[in-house]
Write a protein that holds these residues in place. Sequence first.
Motif, PDB file in Angstrom:
ATOM      1  N   MET A   1       0.843  -1.181   0.000  1.00 34.76           N
ATOM      2  CA  MET A   1       0.000   0.000   0.000  1.00 34.76           C
ATOM      3  C   MET A   1       0.886   1.242   0.000  1.00 34.76           C
ATOM      4  O   MET A   1       1.889   1.283   0.704  1.00 34.76           O
ATOM      5  CB  MET A   1      -0.896  -0.005   1.217  1.00 34.76           C
ATOM      6  CG  MET A   1      -1.969  -1.060   1.154  1.00 34.76           C
ATOM      7  SD  MET A   1      -3.093  -0.923   2.512  1.00 34.76           S
ATOM      8  CE  MET A   1      -2.462  -2.195   3.550  1.00 34.76           C
ATOM      9  N   ILE A   2       0.484   2.204  -0.762  1.00 28.48           N
ATOM     10  CA  ILE A   2       1.233   3.448  -0.868  1.00 28.48           C
ATOM     11  C   ILE A   2       0.589   4.461   0.064  1.00 28.48           C
ATOM     12  O   ILE A   2      -0.570   4.822  -0.094  1.00 28.48           O
ATOM     13  CB  ILE A   2       1.220   3.977  -2.323  1.00 28.48           C
ATOM     14  CG1 ILE A   2       1.701   2.901  -3.301  1.00 28.48           C
ATOM     15  CG2 ILE A   2       2.041   5.241  -2.428  1.00 28.48           C
ATOM     16  CD1 ILE A   2       3.104   2.445  -3.085  1.00 28.48           C
ATOM     17  N   GLN A   3       1.344   4.918   1.033  1.00 26.20           N
ATOM     18  CA  GLN A   3       0.875   5.897   2.001  1.00 26.20           C
ATOM     19  C   GLN A   3       1.548   7.231   1.734  1.00 26.20           C
ATOM     20  O   GLN A   3       2.514   7.292   0.968  1.00 26.20           O
ATOM     21  CB  GLN A   3       1.213   5.428   3.415  1.00 26.20           C
ATOM     22  CG  GLN A   3       0.600   4.117   3.780  1.00 26.20           C
ATOM     23  CD  GLN A   3       1.071   3.638   5.133  1.00 26.20           C
ATOM     24  OE1 GLN A   3       2.055   4.133   5.673  1.00 26.20           O
ATOM     25  NE2 GLN A   3       0.375   2.673   5.681  1.00 26.20           N
ATOM     26  N   ILE A  35      -2.702  -0.218  -6.723  1.00 21.21           N
ATOM     27  CA  ILE A  35      -2.480  -0.143  -8.166  1.00 21.21           C
ATOM     28  C   ILE A  35      -3.744   0.391  -8.839  1.00 21.21           C
ATOM     29  O   ILE A  35      -4.842  -0.070  -8.581  1.00 21.21           O
ATOM     30  CB  ILE A  35      -2.102  -1.520  -8.733  1.00 21.21           C
ATOM     31  CG1 ILE A  35      -0.742  -1.939  -8.207  1.00 21.21           C
ATOM     32  CG2 ILE A  35      -2.101  -1.504 -10.252  1.00 21.21           C
ATOM     33  CD1 ILE A  35      -0.281  -3.282  -8.687  1.00 21.21           C
ATOM     34  N   GLY A  36      -3.564   1.399  -9.684  1.00 21.05           N
ATOM     35  CA  GLY A  36      -4.682   1.999 -10.407  1.00 21.05           C
ATOM     36  C   GLY A  36      -5.257   3.226  -9.741  1.00 21.05           C
ATOM     37  O   GLY A  36      -6.144   3.860 -10.307  1.00 21.05           O
ATOM     38  N   ASP A  37      -4.774   3.605  -8.567  1.00 21.50           N
ATOM     39  CA  ASP A  37      -5.283   4.791  -7.867  1.00 21.50           C
ATOM     40  C   ASP A  37      -4.483   6.025  -8.271  1.00 21.50           C
ATOM     41  O   ASP A  37      -3.295   5.953  -8.566  1.00 21.50           O
ATOM     42  CB  ASP A  37      -5.182   4.609  -6.350  1.00 21.50           C
ATOM     43  CG  ASP A  37      -6.199   3.631  -5.807  1.00 21.50           C
ATOM     44  OD1 ASP A  37      -7.163   3.324  -6.529  1.00 21.50           O
ATOM     45  OD2 ASP A  37      -6.024   3.180  -4.664  1.00 21.50           O
ATOM     46  N   PHE A  38      -5.156   7.163  -8.243  1.00 23.77           N
ATOM     47  CA  PHE A  38      -4.513   8.442  -8.506  1.00 23.77           C
ATOM     48  C   PHE A  38      -3.941   8.981  -7.205  1.00 23.77           C
ATOM     49  O   PHE A  38      -4.577   8.892  -6.155  1.00 23.77           O
ATOM     50  CB  PHE A  38      -5.519   9.459  -9.050  1.00 23.77           C
ATOM     51  CG  PHE A  38      -6.015   9.122 -10.418  1.00 23.77           C
ATOM     52  CD1 PHE A  38      -5.239   9.372 -11.524  1.00 23.77           C
ATOM     53  CD2 PHE A  38      -7.267   8.561 -10.593  1.00 23.77           C
ATOM     54  CE1 PHE A  38      -5.695   9.081 -12.790  1.00 23.77           C
ATOM     55  CE2 PHE A  38      -7.735   8.260 -11.845  1.00 23.77           C
ATOM     56  CZ  PHE A  38      -6.945   8.515 -12.956  1.00 23.77           C
ATOM     57  N   ILE A  39      -2.737   9.551  -7.278  1.00 28.94           N
ATOM     58  CA  ILE A  39      -2.108  10.162  -6.120  1.00 28.94           C
ATOM     59  C   ILE A  39      -1.512  11.507  -6.521  1.00 28.94           C
ATOM     60  O   ILE A  39      -1.207  11.731  -7.690  1.00 28.94           O
ATOM     61  CB  ILE A  39      -1.012   9.260  -5.508  1.00 28.94           C
ATOM     62  CG1 ILE A  39       0.052   8.886  -6.546  1.00 28.94           C
ATOM     63  CG2 ILE A  39      -1.598   8.022  -4.869  1.00 28.94           C
ATOM     64  CD1 ILE A  39       1.231   8.137  -5.986  1.00 28.94           C
ATOM     65  N   ALA A  58       2.606  17.179  -9.013  1.00 30.20           N
ATOM     66  CA  ALA A  58       1.966  16.576 -10.175  1.00 30.20           C
ATOM     67  C   ALA A  58       0.983  15.502  -9.717  1.00 30.20           C
ATOM     68  O   ALA A  58       0.909  15.164  -8.531  1.00 30.20           O
ATOM     69  CB  ALA A  58       3.012  15.979 -11.097  1.00 30.20           C
ATOM     70  N   ILE A  59       0.250  14.967 -10.678  1.00 27.08           N
ATOM     71  CA  ILE A  59      -0.678  13.864 -10.430  1.00 27.08           C
ATOM     72  C   ILE A  59      -0.097  12.624 -11.097  1.00 27.08           C
ATOM     73  O   ILE A  59       0.429  12.685 -12.201  1.00 27.08           O
ATOM     74  CB  ILE A  59      -2.072  14.179 -10.983  1.00 27.08           C
ATOM     75  CG1 ILE A  59      -2.644  15.407 -10.290  1.00 27.08           C
ATOM     76  CG2 ILE A  59      -3.011  12.991 -10.798  1.00 27.08           C
ATOM     77  CD1 ILE A  59      -3.946  15.895 -10.885  1.00 27.08           C
ATOM     78  N   ALA A  60      -0.199  11.484 -10.422  1.00 24.83           N
ATOM     79  CA  ALA A  60       0.351  10.238 -10.960  1.00 24.83           C
ATOM     80  C   ALA A  60      -0.638   9.103 -10.719  1.00 24.83           C
ATOM     81  O   ALA A  60      -1.555   9.219  -9.902  1.00 24.83           O
ATOM     82  CB  ALA A  60       1.685   9.921 -10.302  1.00 24.83           C
ATOM     83  N   ILE A  61      -0.438   8.028 -11.452  1.00 25.35           N
ATOM     84  CA  ILE A  61      -1.219   6.812 -11.246  1.00 25.35           C
ATOM     85  C   ILE A  61      -0.235   5.684 -10.928  1.00 25.35           C
ATOM     86  O   ILE A  61       0.831   5.588 -11.540  1.00 25.35           O
ATOM     87  CB  ILE A  61      -2.088   6.483 -12.471  1.00 25.35           C
ATOM     88  CG1 ILE A  61      -2.956   5.280 -12.187  1.00 25.35           C
ATOM     89  CG2 ILE A  61      -1.262   6.279 -13.710  1.00 25.35           C
ATOM     90  CD1 ILE A  61      -4.044   5.077 -13.184  1.00 25.35           C
ATOM     91  N   ILE A  62      -0.572   4.867  -9.965  1.00 23.95           N
ATOM     92  CA  ILE A  62       0.306   3.788  -9.524  1.00 23.95           C
ATOM     93  C   ILE A  62       0.197   2.625 -10.506  1.00 23.95           C
ATOM     94  O   ILE A  62      -0.906   2.155 -10.794  1.00 23.95           O
ATOM     95  CB  ILE A  62      -0.055   3.333  -8.101  1.00 23.95           C
ATOM     96  CG1 ILE A  62       0.089   4.502  -7.132  1.00 23.95           C
ATOM     97  CG2 ILE A  62       0.816   2.162  -7.679  1.00 23.95           C
ATOM     98  CD1 ILE A  62      -0.433   4.218  -5.758  1.00 23.95           C
ATOM     99  N   PHE A 106      -5.527  -2.620 -16.111  1.00 21.84           N
ATOM    100  CA  PHE A 106      -5.612  -1.233 -16.563  1.00 21.84           C
ATOM    101  C   PHE A 106      -6.558  -1.090 -17.751  1.00 21.84           C
ATOM    102  O   PHE A 106      -7.109  -0.028 -17.988  1.00 21.84           O
ATOM    103  CB  PHE A 106      -4.227  -0.696 -16.929  1.00 21.84           C
ATOM    104  CG  PHE A 106      -3.499  -0.107 -15.774  1.00 21.84           C
ATOM    105  CD1 PHE A 106      -3.692   1.206 -15.428  1.00 21.84           C
ATOM    106  CD2 PHE A 106      -2.622  -0.858 -15.024  1.00 21.84           C
ATOM    107  CE1 PHE A 106      -3.034   1.768 -14.352  1.00 21.84           C
ATOM    108  CE2 PHE A 106      -1.960  -0.321 -13.954  1.00 21.84           C
ATOM    109  CZ  PHE A 106      -2.160   0.997 -13.613  1.00 21.84           C
ATOM    110  N   LYS A 107      -6.741  -2.166 -18.508  1.00 21.12           N
ATOM    111  CA  LYS A 107      -7.667  -2.130 -19.633  1.00 21.12           C
ATOM    112  C   LYS A 107      -9.096  -1.901 -19.138  1.00 21.12           C
ATOM    113  O   LYS A 107      -9.864  -1.162 -19.745  1.00 21.12           O
ATOM    114  CB  LYS A 107      -7.584  -3.448 -20.399  1.00 21.12           C
ATOM    115  CG  LYS A 107      -8.348  -3.449 -21.693  1.00 21.12           C
ATOM    116  CD  LYS A 107      -8.280  -4.774 -22.447  1.00 21.12           C
ATOM    117  CE  LYS A 107      -7.198  -5.713 -22.038  1.00 21.12           C
ATOM    118  NZ  LYS A 107      -7.204  -6.973 -22.764  1.00 21.12           N
TER     119      LYS A 107
END
Length: 122
Positions: A1-3, A35-39, A58-62, A106-107
């Motif tokens: 998990m990305i915190q 995975i697939g969440d915007f941060i 910036a905005i990124a996607i995991i 992701f598809k």
Amino acid sequence: MIQPQTFLTVADNSGALKVMCIQKIGMGNNICARIGDFIVVVIKEALGSMTIEKSEIAIAIIVRMQQEFKRKNGTIIKYDENAAVLIDKEGNPKGTRVFGSIIREFKFLNFAKIISLAPEIL
């Protein structure tokens, strides 16, 4: 998990090398992103010749995560690093290439542009 305060590598050629997560974008009370969440990220390391600079937000996607990702059929996917792709406000990637493999989920999340730039789909 990305915190928040988690460092990620950038998996595209936008000019950023390392980013740090500031917060998750989206619904829910959970502050951890998957995975697939915007941060929202801040650039910690960048190449000097590109348009993206250090300490830019910036905005990124995991796209890759060290924690296990379990599919519905029981398959477990685990990567060696946490990685993200920088995107713009429309959801298109800022870079023209994506390095490393991308999961095929992701598809279904409507990120066809990121899948088309990736060299390998798992």
